[in-house]
Design a protein around this motif. Structure first.
Motif, short mmCIF file in Angstrom:
data_model
loop_
_atom_site.label_atom_id
_atom_site.label_comp_id
_atom_site.label_asym_id
_atom_site.label_seq_id
_atom_site.Cartn_x
_atom_site.Cartn_y
_atom_site.Cartn_z
N LEU A 22 -49.94 30.36 -17.95
CA LEU A 22 -49.57 29.00 -17.53
C LEU A 22 -48.41 28.41 -18.32
O LEU A 22 -47.57 27.72 -17.76
CB LEU A 22 -50.78 28.07 -17.66
N SER A 23 -48.37 28.70 -19.62
CA SER A 23 -47.37 28.04 -20.46
C SER A 23 -46.05 28.80 -20.58
O SER A 23 -45.02 28.19 -20.88
CB SER A 23 -47.95 27.80 -21.85
N THR A 24 -46.09 30.12 -20.34
CA THR A 24 -44.88 30.92 -20.57
C THR A 24 -44.44 31.71 -19.33
O THR A 24 -43.28 31.61 -18.91
CB THR A 24 -45.10 31.90 -21.74
N HIS A 25 -45.34 32.50 -18.77
CA HIS A 25 -44.93 33.41 -17.69
C HIS A 25 -44.53 32.65 -16.41
O HIS A 25 -43.44 32.88 -15.88
CB HIS A 25 -46.03 34.42 -17.38
N ILE A 26 -45.39 31.79 -15.93
CA ILE A 26 -45.09 31.08 -14.67
C ILE A 26 -43.86 30.17 -14.82
O ILE A 26 -43.01 30.15 -13.92
CB ILE A 26 -46.33 30.32 -14.15
N PRO A 27 -43.69 29.44 -15.92
CA PRO A 27 -42.44 28.68 -16.07
C PRO A 27 -41.20 29.58 -16.02
O PRO A 27 -40.17 29.17 -15.47
CB PRO A 27 -42.60 28.00 -17.42
N MET A 28 -41.29 30.79 -16.58
CA MET A 28 -40.16 31.72 -16.52
C MET A 28 -39.86 32.10 -15.06
O MET A 28 -38.71 32.10 -14.64
CB MET A 28 -40.46 32.98 -17.33
N VAL A 29 -40.91 32.41 -14.31
CA VAL A 29 -40.74 32.78 -12.90
C VAL A 29 -40.14 31.61 -12.12
O VAL A 29 -39.20 31.79 -11.33
CB VAL A 29 -42.08 33.23 -12.28
N ALA A 81 -37.35 41.78 -16.47
CA ALA A 81 -37.88 40.92 -17.53
C ALA A 81 -39.23 40.34 -17.14
O ALA A 81 -40.15 40.27 -17.98
CB ALA A 81 -36.89 39.80 -17.84
N ILE A 82 -39.38 39.94 -15.90
CA ILE A 82 -40.65 39.38 -15.43
C ILE A 82 -41.74 40.44 -15.49
O ILE A 82 -42.85 40.18 -15.98
CB ILE A 82 -40.50 38.80 -14.00
N ILE A 83 -41.45 41.63 -15.03
CA ILE A 83 -42.44 42.71 -15.05
C ILE A 83 -42.77 43.12 -16.48
O ILE A 83 -43.93 43.35 -16.82
CB ILE A 83 -41.95 43.90 -14.20
N ARG A 84 -41.77 43.15 -17.35
CA ARG A 84 -41.99 43.49 -18.77
C ARG A 84 -42.92 42.48 -19.44
O ARG A 84 -43.68 42.83 -20.35
CB ARG A 84 -40.66 43.52 -19.51
N ASP A 85 -42.87 41.24 -18.99
CA ASP A 85 -43.67 40.18 -19.61
C ASP A 85 -45.15 40.28 -19.26
O ASP A 85 -45.98 39.71 -19.96
CB ASP A 85 -43.11 38.81 -19.19
#
Length: 104
Positions: A22-29, A81-85
């Motif tokens: 919620l705090s890191t991955h979705i904001p990046m996407v 980058a998204i997949i790596r995360d």
């Protein structure tokens, strides 16, 4: 409008860090998609058909986007980058589905 659903199904050895998601991955996407993403909804599985049953889906995101082409164009820029995360919040392989949104 198109809905991109990305789901994480429960597995015996699966782990999922909802806070990181919620705090890191979705904001990046969302940043990568920009204005192509009209709306975003996060599901955190609670339980199955009966409250004593575990939810089949641990977590999911619904990304409402302008079109498949728009999504693919934006996503492809940062796909690696998204997949790596993913390894930073889960060991569950995500399942992706594109759906046409029909309103009644």
């Amino acid at each position: 409008m198109i809905k991109v659903s990305i789901s994480y199904f429960r597995s015996d050895d699966g782990c999922f860090d909802h806070d990181y998601y919620l705090s890191t991955h979705i904001p990046m996407v969302k940043e990568v998609l920009g204005d192509v993403c009209v709306r975003c909804e996060i599901d955190k599985g609670m339980f199955g058909a009966k409250s004593e049953q575990q939810a089949e889906v641990v977590a999911a995101v619904q990304l409402y986007v302008t079109s498949v082409d728009d999504f693919n164009e934006k996503f492809s820029v940062a796909q690696k980058a998204i997949i790596r995360d993913i390894k930073n919040y889960t060991n569950i392989m995500p399942s992706m589905q594109f759906s046409e949104v029909v309103s009644l």
